[in-house]
Design a protein around this motif. Structure first.
Motif, short mmCIF file in Angstrom:
data_model
loop_
_atom_site.label_atom_id
_atom_site.label_comp_id
_atom_site.label_asym_id
_atom_site.label_seq_id
_atom_site.Cartn_x
_atom_site.Cartn_y
_atom_site.Cartn_z
N ARG A 118 -6.11 4.20 8.59
CA ARG A 118 -6.69 2.95 9.10
C ARG A 118 -5.73 1.77 8.93
O ARG A 118 -6.15 0.62 8.80
N SER A 119 -4.44 2.07 8.94
CA SER A 119 -3.45 1.02 8.72
C SER A 119 -2.12 1.47 9.30
O SER A 119 -2.03 2.47 10.03
N CYS A 120 -1.06 0.72 8.97
CA CYS A 120 0.29 1.10 9.36
C CYS A 120 1.25 0.52 8.32
O CYS A 120 0.82 -0.13 7.37
N GLY A 121 2.55 0.74 8.48
CA GLY A 121 3.49 0.31 7.48
C GLY A 121 3.11 0.93 6.14
O GLY A 121 2.61 2.06 6.07
N MET A 122 3.34 0.18 5.06
CA MET A 122 3.00 0.72 3.74
C MET A 122 1.49 0.75 3.51
O MET A 122 1.03 1.30 2.50
N GLY A 123 0.71 0.20 4.45
CA GLY A 123 -0.72 0.46 4.43
C GLY A 123 -0.99 1.94 4.65
O GLY A 123 -2.02 2.47 4.23
N LEU A 124 -0.09 2.61 5.29
CA LEU A 124 -0.06 4.07 5.42
C LEU A 124 0.78 4.68 4.30
O LEU A 124 0.45 5.73 3.75
N GLY A 125 1.88 4.02 3.95
CA GLY A 125 2.80 4.57 2.97
C GLY A 125 2.19 4.74 1.59
O GLY A 125 2.40 5.78 0.93
N PHE A 126 1.43 3.76 1.11
CA PHE A 126 0.82 3.88 -0.22
C PHE A 126 -0.14 5.07 -0.30
O PHE A 126 -0.10 5.83 -1.28
N PRO A 127 -1.04 5.29 0.67
CA PRO A 127 -1.87 6.49 0.62
C PRO A 127 -1.07 7.79 0.68
O PRO A 127 -1.42 8.77 0.02
N ALA A 128 0.01 7.81 1.46
CA ALA A 128 0.85 9.01 1.50
C ALA A 128 1.49 9.26 0.14
O ALA A 128 1.56 10.41 -0.32
N LEU A 129 1.94 8.20 -0.54
CA LEU A 129 2.52 8.35 -1.87
C LEU A 129 1.46 8.83 -2.87
O LEU A 129 1.75 9.66 -3.75
N ALA A 130 0.25 8.30 -2.77
CA ALA A 130 -0.82 8.73 -3.67
C ALA A 130 -1.14 10.21 -3.47
O ALA A 130 -1.35 10.95 -4.44
N ALA A 131 -1.15 10.64 -2.21
CA ALA A 131 -1.38 12.05 -1.92
C ALA A 131 -0.27 12.92 -2.52
O ALA A 131 -0.53 13.96 -3.13
#
Length: 283
Positions: A118-131
């Motif tokens: 539901r985002s882009c940039g590190m709005g996507l990056g932070f969830p990917a890192l958490a995963a």
């Protein structure tokens, strides 16, 4: 690693984070005057910026094909992963999530889970890192997916653009919104409360835009300790000023910080002058 984590090129993660967290990044495609290039591999932010500054040059973007995702998923499973969690750009902005879900259905929904950031940039990056962190800790598919979703709920994005025209051209906002901004000489600040780009505030100058981004980011942080990402497009001094002001305001509550230039996909839709802050609230 029992669960492999996949994301896409619009996360704009620093390369060292991609390597350290063993993420697989699938690139989107940018089309400049009919010539296709993979974001971050064949097409740079500077390429898109030059194209946007020229007259009679068309700039567009396209999602990865489902077959591209399927090849990535099968390769990771063949290399020993038990499952794959694939975290991507907002479905409100791109068909990337849909393509990933089609591929997951082909490979096997019991082995591949797709998450819409539901985002882009590190709005996507932070969830990917958490995963990826959850996967490294031994979590199973359900646990890694939950970690990504939890991070999404703790991440907020705001961004400033010099003009709404590029968002209008790309169909991310309607013509009436863009015309209103132009007629009033408004400098817009946008956010993504439900994955779509929505006007949050209006300011008159770029300096006020940066100041307002700082206020909004501090408000989003609340009382939490936070990590921050700052993105820009052909506006490095603006990004540096934004990070300096946020560091001063947040003090010891600020932990990891990242500054990256947005890639060609966001460049095509936001235009030069973009300044973006992503707030990730720690547990």
């Amino acid at each position: 690693m029992p669960v492999a984590v996949v994301t896409d090129s619009t996360a704009y993660l620093p390369p060292e984070l991609v390597r350290a967290h063993r993420l697989t990044v699938v690139p989107l495609t940018v089309v400049l005057n009919g010539a296709e290039g993979l974001e971050g591999i064949e097409t740079s932010p500077a390429d898109a910026t030059r194209a946007l500054s020229a007259r009679r040059v068309s700039v567009s973007t396209s999602r990865p094909a489902p077959e591209q995702f399927a090849r990535v998923y099968r390769a990771l499973l063949a290399e020993g992963a038990d499952a794959v969690v694939s975290v991507h750009l907002s479905a409100e902005l791109s068909g990337t999530v849909q393509a990933a879900r089609l591929a997951a259905a082909d490979v096997g929904d019991d082995r591949v889970a797709v998450v819409d950031s539901r985002s882009c940039g590190m709005g996507l990056g932070f969830p990917a890192l958490a995963a990826a962190s959850a996967a490294a800790g031994g979590a199973d598919l359900a646990g890694v997916r939950t970690a990504a979703r939890d991070a999404i709920d703790r991440t907020t994005i705001f961004f400033y653009v010099d003009t709404l025209e590029f968002l209008r051209r790309g169909g991310r906002i309607n013509a009436a919104e863009a015309l209103l901004g132009t007629a009033l000489s408004v400098k817009p600040i946008m956010h993504m409360p439900d994955g779509a780009i929505v006007l949050r505030d209006k300011v008159r100058t770029a300096s006020r835009g940066v100041a307002r981004l700082v206020d909004l980011a501090v408000e989003a942080a609340g009382d939490a300790d936070v990590d921050l990402a700052v993105h820009h497009l052909a506006a490095a001094p603006r990004a540096e000023a934004l990070l300096a002001a946020l560091s001063d305001r947040l003090g010891d509550r600020l932990h990891d910080t990242y500054v990256t230039e947005a890639g060609a996909v966001v460049a095509a839709h936001a235009g030069p002058g973009l300044a973006c802050v992503v707030v990730h609230r720690r547990r």
